[in-house]
Design a protein around this motif. Structure first.
Motif, PDB file in Angstrom:
ATOM      1  N   LEU A 182       1.032  -1.252   0.032  1.00  0.00           N
ATOM      2  CA  LEU A 182      -0.030  -0.158   0.002  1.00  0.00           C
ATOM      3  C   LEU A 182       0.916   1.217  -0.026  1.00  0.00           C
ATOM      4  O   LEU A 182       0.294   2.272  -0.740  1.00  0.00           O
ATOM      5  N   ALA A 206       2.652   1.729  -3.440  1.00  0.00           N
ATOM      6  CA  ALA A 206       1.358   2.107  -4.401  1.00  0.00           C
ATOM      7  C   ALA A 206       1.229   3.538  -4.281  1.00  0.00           C
ATOM      8  O   ALA A 206       1.082   4.398  -5.373  1.00  0.00           O
ATOM      9  N   LEU A 207       1.218   3.878  -3.123  1.00  0.00           N
ATOM     10  CA  LEU A 207       0.830   5.642  -2.721  1.00  0.00           C
ATOM     11  C   LEU A 207       1.734   6.457  -3.003  1.00  0.00           C
ATOM     12  O   LEU A 207       1.752   7.537  -3.764  1.00  0.00           O
ATOM     13  N   ALA A 248      -3.958   0.696  -4.612  1.00  0.00           N
ATOM     14  CA  ALA A 248      -4.067   1.333  -3.219  1.00  0.00           C
ATOM     15  C   ALA A 248      -5.212   0.991  -2.696  1.00  0.00           C
ATOM     16  O   ALA A 248      -5.265   0.667  -1.397  1.00  0.00           O
TER      17      ALA A 248
END
Length: 192
Positions: free
Chosen positions: A13, A16-17, A44
């Motif tokens: 996560l 992805a951010l 995300a």
């Protein structure tokens, strides 16, 4: 999900951010970066929902994850098309769009009661679209300049590595597996 898988999911996560933030400026101009940002956003959201489901398991959370999972193959297809600057064959496009809409409707309406067959159909849909994207990337890679081939090649390699790991994440299909590789597959894809 085990605590180790939750840790991998949290790292995925975060990746992805960070990736989404990294392509945000270029995404305003469209092209590959825009499609990559969409895919990072969907990834995300899916990883955040997985973490939330780890903390608070509910049928509504599973339905929300399936809604996001239904649209990811189409977003991946669009990214693949942009990378090689060639449209995929129409049957693949219609299959990806039809499957995304169909599984979205299924998840939004009857998603609280996912059967083994529905999950198997979603897994088959995702695998078929991703295999189609992989074939499209490999067959069209010669249409871009040698300096631009690294991106489709890297995405192809990420698919080849991530697909078997993603398959292990379908608990209803493989209930006795000791290892679930979905979070690790997301990390592989994010790093690629």
């Amino acid at each position: 999900m085990t605590p180790i898988a939750a840790l991998f999911t949290a790292i995925g996560l975060l990746a992805a951010l960070v990736g989404r933030y990294g392509v945000a400026a270029a995404a305003r101009r469209g092209g590959v970066a825009e499609h990559l940002r969409r895919l990072f956003t969907l990834t995300a959201v899916l990883l955040a929902l997985r973490l939330a489901n780890f903390v608070w398991t509910s049928p509504a959370m599973a339905a929300a994850m399936m809604v996001v999972a239904a649209w990811m193959p189409l977003a991946t297809l669009r990214l693949g098309e942009e990378l090689v600057r060639r449209h995929a064959h129409r049957p693949l496009k219609f299959f990806a769009l039809g499957g995304a809409i169909g599984f979205f409707v299924l998840a939004a309406t009857f998603g609280l009661f996912w059967t083994r067959e529905a999950i198997l159909a979603l897994a088959a849909f995702q695998a078929l679209v991703l295999a189609g994207v992989l074939i499209h990337l490999l067959t069209q890679r010669r249409t871009v300049s040698p300096s631009e081939r690294r991106a489709p090649d890297m995405l192809s390699l990420a698919f080849v590595l991530a697909l078997p790991l993603l398959a292990t994440d379908f608990e209803r299909l493989f209930p006795d597996l000791a290892f679930r590789g979905g979070a690790f597959a997301a990390l592989v894809f994010m790093l690629a």
